[in-house]
Design an enzyme around this catalytic site. Structure first.
Site, PDB file in Angstrom:
ATOM      1  N   CYS A 177       0.833  -1.196   0.000  1.00  0.00           N
ATOM      2  CA  CYS A 177       0.000   0.000   0.000  1.00  0.00           C
ATOM      3  C   CYS A 177       0.876   1.258   0.000  1.00  0.00           C
ATOM      4  O   CYS A 177       0.642   2.197  -0.764  1.00  0.00           O
ATOM      5  CB  CYS A 177      -0.925  -0.008   1.215  1.00  0.00           C
ATOM      6  SG  CYS A 177      -2.177   1.299   1.198  1.00  0.00           S
ATOM      7  N   CYS A 178       1.907   1.268   0.840  1.00  0.00           N
ATOM      8  CA  CYS A 178       2.820   2.416   0.880  1.00  0.00           C
ATOM      9  C   CYS A 178       3.523   2.604  -0.462  1.00  0.00           C
ATOM     10  O   CYS A 178       3.733   3.730  -0.912  1.00  0.00           O
ATOM     11  CB  CYS A 178       3.857   2.220   1.977  1.00  0.00           C
ATOM     12  SG  CYS A 178       3.249   2.465   3.658  1.00  0.00           S
ATOM     13  N   CYS A 208      -0.657   7.659   7.852  1.00  0.00           N
ATOM     14  CA  CYS A 208      -2.047   7.497   7.452  1.00  0.00           C
ATOM     15  C   CYS A 208      -2.879   7.024   8.646  1.00  0.00           C
ATOM     16  O   CYS A 208      -2.397   6.272   9.497  1.00  0.00           O
ATOM     17  CB  CYS A 208      -2.137   6.482   6.313  1.00  0.00           C
ATOM     18  SG  CYS A 208      -1.422   7.052   4.760  1.00  0.00           S
ATOM     19  N   CYS A 242      -3.143   3.286   9.767  1.00  0.00           N
ATOM     20  CA  CYS A 242      -1.878   2.638  10.128  1.00  0.00           C
ATOM     21  C   CYS A 242      -1.130   3.371  11.233  1.00  0.00           C
ATOM     22  O   CYS A 242       0.064   3.107  11.456  1.00  0.00           O
ATOM     23  CB  CYS A 242      -0.981   2.530   8.892  1.00  0.00           C
ATOM     24  SG  CYS A 242      -1.703   1.584   7.534  1.00  0.00           S
ATOM     25  N   CYS A 276       7.908   3.643   5.756  1.00  0.00           N
ATOM     26  CA  CYS A 276       7.008   3.532   4.609  1.00  0.00           C
ATOM     27  C   CYS A 276       7.758   3.185   3.344  1.00  0.00           C
ATOM     28  O   CYS A 276       7.188   2.650   2.401  1.00  0.00           O
ATOM     29  CB  CYS A 276       6.217   4.832   4.428  1.00  0.00           C
ATOM     30  SG  CYS A 276       7.222   6.252   3.958  1.00  0.00           S
TER      31      CYS A 276
END
Length: 285
Positions: A172-173, A255, A258, A281
């Site tokens: 996702c990062c 985020c 997280c 990240c």
């Protein structure tokens, strides 16, 4: 490092600053909102430097990084680091800002007015982070650039399944931070970050100036030698905007899905990706 209590953070909150700035902001001739310094403030209003912009070759950039590192050493004052950057990269430096605070943009804008400030708009930020972004755009002499992923959250959910961050946070990062930043930096010769050595064990050797082997440009870390207390002291002295979450148990802000609160005395980054071995990240690896 411990989480700062509310009383130590006396700078303007993002929400308050944004409200004040909005009331004072004007509109450009085309009707687009501009801030106190006449810069466009709307989301997505500004673009990063074009990847086709003139850039010096990698060998010259490496030489500049080496010269800067030799001149500044390991602990030169942030103002001296920025003065060197202003001489070396006029118009070709970008500032990366997570909007946990606006100290780095403030320090750099003092010598490089209107500097490009890259904000990675992942779509998962806290409301307080979004408010900090708006306040910075409206009240500081910088050009805030929203750096977007290729996929919207809905498109990412469709392709990779919902809540990818809860199953594969590194992926996702990579999609929402690492790749978008790489694209945005492709037009610059240097970038400045707010990385500090005390942030994490992975950052204790952070230099003031170095060559970024990932993005193939110069990387500058003016605040590397600062402590968290020094950061807050600068913000308080100069009235710099900080994210209200810093006073609410979030010494490191990412985020929302997280990022968790951190207990006093714990590693300030222990609230990031809780439950995973992940600690970065990826943009500083």
């Amino acid at each position: 490092m411990t989480t700062a209590p509310t009383s130590t953070i006396s700078t303007a909150s993002a929400a308050g600053a944004a409200s004040t700035a909005s009331a004072a902001s004007t509109a450009s001739a085309a009707g687009a909102p501009v801030g106190r310094f006449g810069r466009l403030t709307a989301r997505g209003a500004n673009a990063a430097r074009s990847p086709h912009s003139p850039r010096r070759g990698e060998d010259e950039l490496r030489a500049l990084a080496a010269a800067g590192a030799a001149e500044l050493g390991d602990d030169a004052p942030a103002e001296e680091v920025v003065a060197w950057a202003a001489r070396a990269f006029p118009g070709s430096l970008a500032v990366a800002c997570s909007m946990a605070d606006a100290v780095l943009p403030h320090v750099i804008a003092a010598q490089m007015p209107g500097v490009d400030v890259l904000f990675l708009q992942t779509g998962y930020h806290f409301a307080e982070t979004e408010g900090t972004r708006d306040a910075v755009a409206e009240t500081m002499d910088v050009t805030v650039i929203d750096v977007l992923p290729e996929l919207t959250i809905a498109e990412q959910d469709e392709r990779y399944g919902e809540a990818l961050h809860s199953r594969a946070p590194s992926r996702c990062c990579a999609l929402r931070k690492v790749a978008p930043l790489a694209r945005a930096l492709s037009g610059y010769e240097a970038w400045a970050t707010g990385v500090r050595r005390e942030d994490a064990v992975t950052r204790v050797s952070t230099p003031l100036v170095g060559f970024d082997e990932t993005h193939r440009i110069v990387k500058i870390n003016p605040l590397a030698a600062w402590s968290f207390d020094e950061l807050l002291a600068y913000a308080s002295e100069h009235g710099v905007i900080v994210n209200p979450l810093l006073a609410d148990g979030y010494p490191s802000i990412g985020c929302e899905p997280c990022t968790a609160r951190v207990a006093p005395g714990e590693d300030p980054r222990s609230g990031r990706w809780a439950g995973f071995t992940k600690t970065e990240c990826g943009i500083h690896l």
